[in-house]
Design an enzyme around this catalytic site. Structure first.
Site, PDB file in Angstrom:
ATOM      1  N   PRO A  47     -56.389 -55.832  30.163  1.00 15.15           N
ATOM      2  CG  PRO A  47     -57.650 -57.460  31.290  1.00 15.15           C
ATOM      3  CD  PRO A  47     -57.693 -56.510  30.133  1.00 15.15           C
ATOM      4  N   GLY A 103     -54.846 -59.759  18.712  1.00 18.10           N
ATOM      5  CA  GLY A 103     -54.095 -59.551  17.468  1.00 18.10           C
ATOM      6  C   GLY A 103     -54.367 -58.246  16.748  1.00 18.10           C
ATOM      7  CB  CYS A 151     -56.114 -65.855  32.879  1.00 17.87           C
ATOM      8  SG  CYS A 151     -54.404 -66.169  33.285  1.00 17.87           S
ATOM      9  CG  ASN A 160     -58.396 -59.048  23.488  1.00 17.22           C
ATOM     10  OD1 ASN A 160     -58.103 -60.092  24.078  1.00 17.22           O
ATOM     11  ND2 ASN A 160     -57.518 -58.091  23.298  1.00 17.22           N
ATOM     12  CE  LYS A 162     -58.936 -59.665  28.091  1.00 19.20           C
ATOM     13  NZ  LYS A 162     -58.063 -60.835  28.251  1.00 19.20           N
TER      14      LYS A 162
HETATM   15  C1  FMN Z   1     -48.073 -59.915  29.492  1.00 18.30           C
HETATM   16  C2  FMN Z   1     -49.541 -60.211  29.400  1.00 18.30           C
HETATM   17  C3  FMN Z   1     -50.290 -60.311  30.551  1.00 18.30           C
HETATM   18  C4  FMN Z   1     -51.663 -60.572  30.483  1.00 18.30           C
HETATM   19  N1  FMN Z   1     -52.402 -60.571  31.637  1.00 18.30           N
HETATM   20  C5  FMN Z   1     -53.768 -60.693  31.568  1.00 18.30           C
HETATM   21  C6  FMN Z   1     -54.580 -60.516  32.719  1.00 18.30           C
HETATM   22  O1  FMN Z   1     -54.122 -60.215  33.824  1.00 18.30           O
HETATM   23  N2  FMN Z   1     -55.930 -60.678  32.570  1.00 18.30           N
HETATM   24  C7  FMN Z   1     -56.501 -60.982  31.356  1.00 18.30           C
HETATM   25  O2  FMN Z   1     -57.723 -61.104  31.257  1.00 18.30           O
HETATM   26  N3  FMN Z   1     -55.740 -61.126  30.253  1.00 18.30           N
HETATM   27  C8  FMN Z   1     -54.404 -60.962  30.326  1.00 18.30           C
HETATM   28  N4  FMN Z   1     -53.649 -61.021  29.193  1.00 18.30           N
HETATM   29  C9  FMN Z   1     -54.315 -61.242  27.887  1.00 18.30           C
HETATM   30  C10 FMN Z   1     -54.648 -59.888  27.255  1.00 18.30           C
HETATM   31  O3  FMN Z   1     -55.573 -59.179  28.035  1.00 18.30           O
HETATM   32  C11 FMN Z   1     -55.238 -60.090  25.849  1.00 18.30           C
HETATM   33  O4  FMN Z   1     -56.425 -60.818  25.955  1.00 18.30           O
HETATM   34  C12 FMN Z   1     -54.282 -60.838  24.922  1.00 18.30           C
HETATM   35  O5  FMN Z   1     -52.959 -60.338  25.014  1.00 18.30           O
HETATM   36  C13 FMN Z   1     -54.762 -60.749  23.460  1.00 18.30           C
HETATM   37  O6  FMN Z   1     -54.804 -59.410  23.025  1.00 18.30           O
HETATM   38  P1  FMN Z   1     -53.624 -58.764  22.105  1.00 18.30           P
HETATM   39  O7  FMN Z   1     -53.416 -59.712  20.961  1.00 18.30           O
HETATM   40  O8  FMN Z   1     -54.165 -57.433  21.684  1.00 18.30           O
HETATM   41  O9  FMN Z   1     -52.416 -58.693  22.955  1.00 18.30           O
HETATM   42  C14 FMN Z   1     -52.283 -60.766  29.232  1.00 18.30           C
HETATM   43  C15 FMN Z   1     -51.520 -60.660  28.071  1.00 18.30           C
HETATM   44  C16 FMN Z   1     -50.163 -60.365  28.149  1.00 18.30           C
HETATM   45  C17 FMN Z   1     -49.367 -60.222  26.873  1.00 18.30           C
END
Ligand code: FMN
Length: 345
Positions: free
Chosen positions: A22, A218, A105, A216, A144
């Site tokens: 998300p 990186g 979050c 999850n 999450k």
């Molecule tokens: C622009 C943005 C918005 C995000 N919004 C949410 C969200 O609404 N809910 C949530 O649980 N995590 C949110 N996240 C965190 C991501 O779900 C994820 O946990 C985080 O980016 C780490 O994963 P990645 O390294 O693959 O990006 C957000 C991340 C980004 C970059």
């Protein structure tokens, strides 16, 4: 990357070994619709929606989606078991595949509401929420969360969190493998600064082999998906799925065992853009400006010849009420033919 020994207990039978995380302002319905031309099987998530926004706001605006987007999880923000249960009921009624609680979050808005990552310090409350939701619906209820927050960041703290929440039969734990600092770091810094601790997530799976554990944080390349899946049940991909959507073109075959790609999937970037034409056309007649949909296409040519011209053209021309399908067709002209027609790797 960790060097832990793979666990023999790792369930290879997770229904969704790959999901797209998300992300606020990113994983809206337009993005999700686009991703369905690349992967039919990956579990997608909505952006987080608070229980208050759903219960006191415009429900169709927050909950409507196209059936093509399934399988799709609704992510909720909240800490009130009754409100979360009501929203879970609506999620099921609307046809969502799963419903998920955000315990990761760290933004101020979420902190003030006492939900999101702050809930890592209140596992009993999270368990109550999951229990209330599960009493309301038959669809899976998942959480999450982070490795930890502030000083509550030892492996044992996360172990305790999961131990308590699993009593409520939570269907999946999706773990962002870094802690969050609730004071001093912005949400963006909290996605980059605290170090990744994949080993803690692997250990969680080893110590709770009966639970479904998703990792999850990186993860960028398909080979990395595979390495993590040696240790846990599923991988959740955030920014890499947004910045480089075509990464997902190989996912159905490689991770979901699909013998052949579904006929609706596309093979080249040109096909992807063209496949979106009817959808964009219908959106333009309802609520959306072109850019509401096409902003998700900005990363389409990342790393390829012509990507800068494409981004520049889109930035200069796709905003405003007059931009339409013609604009998008003209944008295709600024990208080299070879790039447009190159099959996905
Ligand atoms: C622009 C943005 C918005 C995000 N919004 C949410 C969200 O609404 N809910 C949530 O649980 N995590 C949110 N996240 C965190 C991501 O779900 C994820 O946990 C985080 O980016 C780490 O994963 P990645 O390294 O693959 O990006 C957000 C991340 C980004 C970059």
């Amino acid at each position: 990357m960790s060097i832990s020994t793979p666990t023999s207990e790792t369930s290879k039978s997770a229904k969704y070994p790959v999901s797209i995380a998300p992300m606020m302002d990113c994983t809206d319905r337009h993005y999700r619709f686009m991703m369905r031309f690349l992967t039919r099987k990956t579990l997608l998530y909505t952006e987080m929606v608070t229980t208050g926004a759903i219960l006191f706001g415009d429900k169709p605006r927050h909950l409507d989606f196209s059936k093509e987007e399934l399988p799709l999880a609704l992510q909720l923000g909240g800490d009130d078991p009754k409100a979360l249960a009501q929203c879970a009921g609506l999620a099921q009624q609307w046809g969502y595949t799963e419903v998920n609680i955000n315990v990761g979050c760290p933004s101020d808005r979420v902190k003030n509401g006492q939900f999101g990552a702050t809930l890592m310090a209140r596992p009993e409350r999270v368990a109550e929420c999951v229990e209330a939701m599960k009493a309301e619906v038959d669809i899976p209820v998942t959480v999450k969360h982070r490795i930890g927050i502030d000083d509550l960041d030892r492996y044992g703290d996360m172990h305790n969190f999961v131990s308590v929440v699993s009593q409520a039969n939570c269907d999946r734990f999706s773990v962002h493998a870094r802690k969050a600092w609730l004071q001093g770091l912005s949400p963006k810094q909290n996605r980059n600064v605290p170090p990744l601790r994949y080993d803690d997530v692997y250990r969680l799976k080893r110590e709770f082999p009966e639970l479904e554990v998703e990792i999850n944080g990186g993860i960028k390349q398909l080979d990395e998906f595979e390495q993590h899946l040696e240790h846990v049940d599923a991988v959740m991909i955030g920014r890499a799925a947004y910045d480089n959507p075509t990464l997902f073109a190989a996912v159905d075959k490689r991770f979901f065992g699909a013998e052949q790609n579904h006929p609706s999937l596309v093979n080249t970037r040109r096909e992807l853009v063209e496949a979106m034409f009817p959808y964009i056309d219908s959106m333009l007649t309802t609520d959306a400006w072109l850019s509401r949909v096409t902003r998700h296409l900005h990363g389409l040519f990342s790393g390829m010849k012509g990507t800068r011209s494409w981004k520049r053209f889109m930035a200069e021309n796709s905003y405003g009420p007059d931009a339409g399908l013609d604009t998008l067709k003209r944008a295709l002209d600024v990208v080299p033919e070879a790039t447009l027609d190159a099959p996905f790797e």
